[in-house]
Write an enzyme that holds these catalytic residues in place. Structure first.
Site, mmCIF file in Angstrom:
data_model
loop_
_atom_site.group_PDB
_atom_site.id
_atom_site.type_symbol
_atom_site.label_atom_id
_atom_site.label_comp_id
_atom_site.label_asym_id
_atom_site.label_seq_id
_atom_site.Cartn_x
_atom_site.Cartn_y
_atom_site.Cartn_z
ATOM 1 N N LYS A 204 0.854 -1.202 0.000
ATOM 2 C CA LYS A 204 0.000 0.000 0.000
ATOM 3 C C LYS A 204 0.883 1.244 0.000
ATOM 4 O O LYS A 204 1.486 1.595 1.008
ATOM 5 C CB LYS A 204 -0.935 0.037 1.207
ATOM 6 C CG LYS A 204 -2.053 1.061 0.959
ATOM 7 C CD LYS A 204 -2.727 1.575 2.197
ATOM 8 C CE LYS A 204 -1.980 2.647 2.919
ATOM 9 N NZ LYS A 204 -1.791 3.907 2.146
ATOM 10 N N SER A 258 5.757 7.425 9.919
ATOM 11 C CA SER A 258 5.984 8.204 11.135
ATOM 12 C C SER A 258 6.004 7.312 12.379
ATOM 13 O O SER A 258 5.381 6.246 12.402
ATOM 14 C CB SER A 258 4.876 9.249 11.273
ATOM 15 O OG SER A 258 3.631 8.596 11.341
ATOM 16 N N THR A 259 6.680 7.784 13.393
ATOM 17 C CA THR A 259 6.740 7.045 14.661
ATOM 18 C C THR A 259 5.346 6.915 15.260
ATOM 19 O O THR A 259 4.972 5.860 15.792
ATOM 20 C CB THR A 259 7.705 7.762 15.623
ATOM 21 O OG1 THR A 259 9.024 7.642 15.080
ATOM 22 C CG2 THR A 259 7.684 7.159 17.020
ATOM 23 N N GLY A 262 3.573 4.263 13.405
ATOM 24 C CA GLY A 262 4.293 3.010 13.691
ATOM 25 C C GLY A 262 3.838 2.390 15.004
ATOM 26 O O GLY A 262 3.663 1.177 15.112
ATOM 27 N N GLU A 279 10.257 1.052 10.256
ATOM 28 C CA GLU A 279 11.268 2.074 9.940
ATOM 29 C C GLU A 279 10.584 3.412 10.137
ATOM 30 O O GLU A 279 9.724 3.783 9.344
ATOM 31 C CB GLU A 279 11.747 1.939 8.490
ATOM 32 C CG GLU A 279 12.405 0.623 8.153
ATOM 33 C CD GLU A 279 13.755 0.453 8.810
ATOM 34 O OE1 GLU A 279 14.281 1.436 9.383
ATOM 35 O OE2 GLU A 279 14.283 -0.672 8.781
ATOM 36 N N CYS A 313 13.831 10.625 6.255
ATOM 37 C CA CYS A 313 13.836 10.171 7.648
ATOM 38 C C CYS A 313 15.198 10.375 8.299
ATOM 39 O O CYS A 313 15.286 10.529 9.504
ATOM 40 C CB CYS A 313 13.415 8.713 7.721
ATOM 41 S SG CYS A 313 14.374 7.672 6.625
ATOM 42 N N GLU A 410 10.375 15.971 14.906
ATOM 43 C CA GLU A 410 10.715 15.816 13.490
ATOM 44 C C GLU A 410 9.856 16.771 12.662
ATOM 45 O O GLU A 410 8.635 16.671 12.675
ATOM 46 C CB GLU A 410 10.450 14.365 13.055
ATOM 47 C CG GLU A 410 10.837 14.117 11.614
ATOM 48 C CD GLU A 410 10.552 12.686 11.158
ATOM 49 O OE1 GLU A 410 9.453 12.183 11.451
ATOM 50 O OE2 GLU A 410 11.438 12.091 10.519
#
Ligand code: NAD
Length: 506
Positions: A204, A258-259, A262, A279, A313, A410
């Site tokens: 995706k 993104s964290t 994630g 990641e 990233c 970030e």
């Protein structure tokens, strides 16, 4: 000479698209399942924008729950009947190589589509994204025929009484969810190890940038992949992505993004204990020691943050320059911003394009405003050069403090925050003062300082006198909240396998 014309001081004009690009944009929204193009069951679509102008240029399908189920069922059937995993490994290898060759043969078209969809300069896409995609496929193709196991002697049984070995098997059906910053590169980086290991997959792409993944699907058929091995579905993250992650027919989730997302994905994948690799985000430090050639280090630090408009990233978004050379380094980076002046993505002279979307533009400008409110000084940039599109000028913020959001969060844009340091221990501590741990750059000619910093900085990759160098043969991944697991290299394909121990009494 630039072919881009500025009709007024602040309106950027995009070049005309090629006939191939126009054809790709004119496609009816569809999903690629079982080697066929199928319409979404509910007909919902998502707009595709050219960020260089902000104009809608196409629409893609927004996969429904039923579409996701259909794609997973296709991948499940293709895995369970062994039509891919049971093939001779060299057939898998050659099919992957064929796909790599086909991407290479269509390099110009892929680069243009990426530039239209993501906003990155077409020259950068041609130089970095497309060859990178090809390299990942070719590197992992080689592993297909080299994955083996081990014979091992049990420690508690007399020699010759049992035969035991450990083999590697494909983990099964992989759901692969990728972000918008390197769409084709991320897509191939994800599918390559899965295919080499014998897995089947559902990819995706990000809803902002699905064009190259859809074009890739055409080549999947040409390369000769059996139906159901590679399924590519477009759609929103919180719906299609969420359904994929929770689907009981999926064995492994591989996510780059993104964290924040994630963490959601990691929680959602737990219900059926899917294998997960993540990641995630970063806030990578770039440390410039006092012994450097300042011009080289400043140009390197500028590239570390401004490449891909900082939407990387591993962007070197926190600069630490030794107090004795701080002003000169800032001057050098400021000088380099002329090279990184944003231009429309199809301008052949562009080195930096717009940001990917209005949302991203607002996010980055919001951070710059927050930094100013918190007391940071804009040394360079901080504004947009045009009234259309999503362009942000390369920006350097000084007079920053660790507590400011521009330093701790970030931004994912062309914004670097610069701080001074006095010694190695201090800068290592400052570099590690973050929840992230993806990459770090160290600039010095002092070998001892280089190794001491490489050892002290908590990051998945440390670069010396360079930044963001990625190679398919070297593992990549994050410490701390930058994710877990490693992609690329031997470790990358291992993540798509299960170990099986076999013990036979003789
Ligand atoms: P994002 O997390 O918003 O989206 C990434 C992908 O996840 C998209 O395909 C999206 O549709 C999907 N998604 C969103 N919500 C979901 C959900 N609830 N369930 C399942 N899927 C969902 O990230 P983004 O804004 O597209 O990308 C930027 C982020 O990606 C940055 O934080 C950046 O650092 C990170 N990134 C990391 C790496 C790395 O290798 N570590 C590489 C590139 C980008």
């Amino acid at each position: 000479m630039s072919s881009t014309t500025q009709t007024s001081p602040d309106t950027f004009v995009q070049r005309e698209y090629s006939p191939q690009a126009k054809a790709a944009l004119a496609r009816a929204p569809a999903l690629f399942i079982n080697n066929e193009w199928v319409a979404s069951t509910h007909g919902a679509t998502i707009a595709v924008e050219d960020p260089s102008t902000g104009r809608e240029v196409s629409r893609i399908a927004d996969a429904s729950d039923a579409d996701v189920d259909r794609a997973v069922n296709a991948a499940r059937a293709a895995f369970d009947d062994g039509r891919w995993s049971d093939l001779p490994p060299n057939v898998r290898e050659n099919t992957m190589r064929k796909l790599a060759d086909l991407i290479e043969a269509h390099a110009a078209e892929f680069a243009e589509l990426e530039a239209i969809d993501n906003g990155k300069p077409v020259g950068m896409a041609r130089m970095v994204d497309v060859p990178g995609a090809v390299d990942h496929l070719r590197y992992m193709a080689g592993w297909a025929s080299k994955l083996g196991g081990e014979t091992m002697q049990p420690s508690t049984m007399p020699r010759g009484t049992v035969f035991s070995y450990v083999s590697r098997e494909p983990v099964g059906v992989a759901a692969q969810i990728v972000p918008w910053n390197f769409p084709l590169l991320m897509a191939t980086l994800k599918i390559s190890p899965a295919l080499a290991a014998g897995c089947t997959l559902i990819l995706k792409p990000a809803e902002q940038t699905s064009l190259t993944a859809l074009r890739l699907a055409d080549l999947v058929v040409q390369a000769g992949f059996p139906p159901g091995v590679i399924n590519i579905i477009t759609g929103n993250g919180h719906t299609a992505g969420d359904r994929l992650v929770k689907h009981p027919g999926v064995d492994k989730v591989a996510f780059t993004g993104s964290t924040e997302v994630g963490k959601i994905i990691n929680r959602n994948a737990t219900e059926t204990l899917k294998r997960v690799t993540l990641e995630l985000g970063g806030k990578s430090p770039v440390v410039v020691m006092p012994d450097v050639n300042v011009a080289d280090a400043a140009a390197g630090a500028a590239g570390a943050i401004f490449f891909n408009s900082g939407q990387v990233c591993i962007a070197g978004s926190r600069l630490f320059a030794h107090r004795s050379i701080f002003d000169k380094v800032i001057e050098g980076i400021a000088g380099a911003t002329a090279f990184w002046t944003p231009r429309p993505s199809l301008d052949p002279s562009a080195h930096m394009g717009p940001l990917v979307s209005r949302d991203q533009f607002d996010r980055v400008m919001g951070y710059i405003e927050a930094g100013k409110r918190d007391g940071a000084t804009v040394a360079v940039g901080g504004d947009s050069p045009s009234s259309n599109g999503y362009y942000v000028n390369p920006t350097i913020l000084v007079d920053v403090k660790p507590t400011m959001s521009v330093v701790s969060e970030e931004i994912f844009g062309p914004v670097v925050v610069a701080q001074r340091f006095d010694d190695i221990d201090e800068v290592a501590k400052m570099a590690n003062d973050t929840c992230y741990g993806l990459g770090a750059g160290v600039w010095t000619r002092d070998v001892s300082a280089m190794h001491r910093l490489a050892s002290k900085i908590k990051a998945g990759t440390v670069w010396g006198n360079c930044h963001a160098v990625i190679d398919p043969a070297l593992p990549f991944g994050g410490f701390k909240q930058s994710g877990f697991g490693r992609e690329q290299a031997r470790q990358g394909i291992d993540a798509y396998t299960e170990l099986k121990t076999v013990i036979i009494k003789l």
